[in-house]
Design an enzyme around this catalytic site. Structure first.
Site, PDB file in Angstrom:
ATOM      1  N   HIS A  87       0.851  -1.180   0.000  1.00 16.41           N
ATOM      2  CA  HIS A  87       0.000   0.000   0.000  1.00 16.41           C
ATOM      3  C   HIS A  87       0.889   1.234   0.000  1.00 16.41           C
ATOM      4  O   HIS A  87       2.041   1.194   0.463  1.00 16.41           O
ATOM      5  CB  HIS A  87      -0.894   0.016   1.240  1.00 16.41           C
ATOM      6  CG  HIS A  87      -2.026  -0.964   1.181  1.00 16.41           C
ATOM      7  ND1 HIS A  87      -2.951  -0.979   0.163  1.00 16.41           N
ATOM      8  CD2 HIS A  87      -2.391  -1.972   2.027  1.00 16.41           C
ATOM      9  CE1 HIS A  87      -3.837  -1.944   0.368  1.00 16.41           C
ATOM     10  NE2 HIS A  87      -3.509  -2.567   1.489  1.00 16.41           N
ATOM     11  N   CYS A 102      -0.227   2.557  -4.453  1.00 18.30           N
ATOM     12  CA  CYS A 102      -0.971   3.795  -4.712  1.00 18.30           C
ATOM     13  C   CYS A 102      -0.128   4.996  -4.311  1.00 18.30           C
ATOM     14  O   CYS A 102       0.772   4.896  -3.479  1.00 18.30           O
ATOM     15  CB  CYS A 102      -2.277   3.815  -3.923  1.00 18.30           C
ATOM     16  SG  CYS A 102      -3.471   2.565  -4.448  1.00 18.30           S
TER      17      CYS A 102
END
Length: 259
Positions: A158, A201
């Site tokens: 992430h 991301c």
């Protein structure tokens, strides 16, 4: 071939992985390229087989009052991989987090990365579910290693703006990822390519879709910046969620790069 600042291309070579990168950079004014006879001798001493082409480009090689070479070459150079193994490939694959969602399917991405970089001749290390502290420690450990002709770092996790997350949901700045491999910290990678592939991301926004309609002065000392020779490949641009690109990346590497 037209010289392009900061252009990175990968193409087949007779032997080894061949990466082209332009010597010209507007970010480091006063730092010369690698086109002079002195720099070629230096490369030879390091047993790097850099081949120079596009010799019609203009060269600049004066020095300032400190003795530091001034100017840039617009010539394009190539890194040729001759060491066996080619170098280290470190894959950090974060799947399970304390509060953040599980990254399902990431194991398949890690597996295909391992497969393709072993196929390209790298020694591959896969680390699963690293906290922020563990990731920093491993990156520093690899920075202290003796390296071959290149280093590849792959981080699957992430992420947010300027950071990726450890499995403890703590952030790691992108600078912490790259810093152990800079020339000031890792002498055995000076003048060698360092490629990072980040699957994470970089924000929470979603990108909208659009439709596509159909040799001079050999006595001068040569300096290169500590941040030179990096290749950064992000899965998305800053502030936006990422798309899965690892499968396509590995397919292209297998099709375009001989071992």
């Amino acid at each position: 071939m037209e010289p392009l600042a900061e252009a990175i291309r990968v193409k087949p070579a007779i032997q080894g992985l061949l990466i082209e990168t332009c010597c010209q950079s507007d970010d480091f004014e006063g730092v010369p390229g690698c086109s002079t006879p002195a720099s070629r001798r230096k490369c030879s001493q390091r047993k790097r087989t850099l081949h120079y082409f596009n010799r019609r480009a203009n060269h600049f090689s004066r020095t300032d009052n400190t003795g530091q070479a001034v100017g840039m070459s617009s010539e394009v150079c190539q890194y040729r991989m001759t060491s066996l193994p080619r170098g280290h490939c470190l894959i950090i694959n974060n799947v399970h987090f304390i509060q953040m969602a599980e990254r399902r399917g990431s194991d398949k991405d890690a597996e295909v990365l391992k497969d393709v970089f072993q196929w390209l001749g790298f020694t591959v290390t896969v680390l699963l579910d690293q906290t922020a502290v563990q990731a920093r420690e491993e990156l520093k450990r690899f920075g202290d290693e003796t390296h071959g002709d290149a280093f590849v770092g792959c981080v699957l996790s992430h992420g947010g703006k300027g950071v990726i997350y450890g499995t403890d949901d703590e952030p790691i700045s992108t600078n912490d990822l790259f810093s152990p491999f800079k020339g000031t910290n890792c002498s055995t990678l000076i003048g060698k390519p360092k490629a990072f592939f980040i699957q994470a991301c970089r924000g929470k926004d979603t990108q909208a879709r659009v439709q596509l309609e159909t040799d001079t002065n050999p006595g001068h000392q040569i300096y290169i910046p500590a941040d030179a020779d990096f290749l950064f490949a992000m899965a998305t641009v800053e502030d936006y969620c990422s798309f899965r690109v690892i499968q396509t990346l590995c397919k292209q590497l297998k099709q375009g790069c001989p071992r």
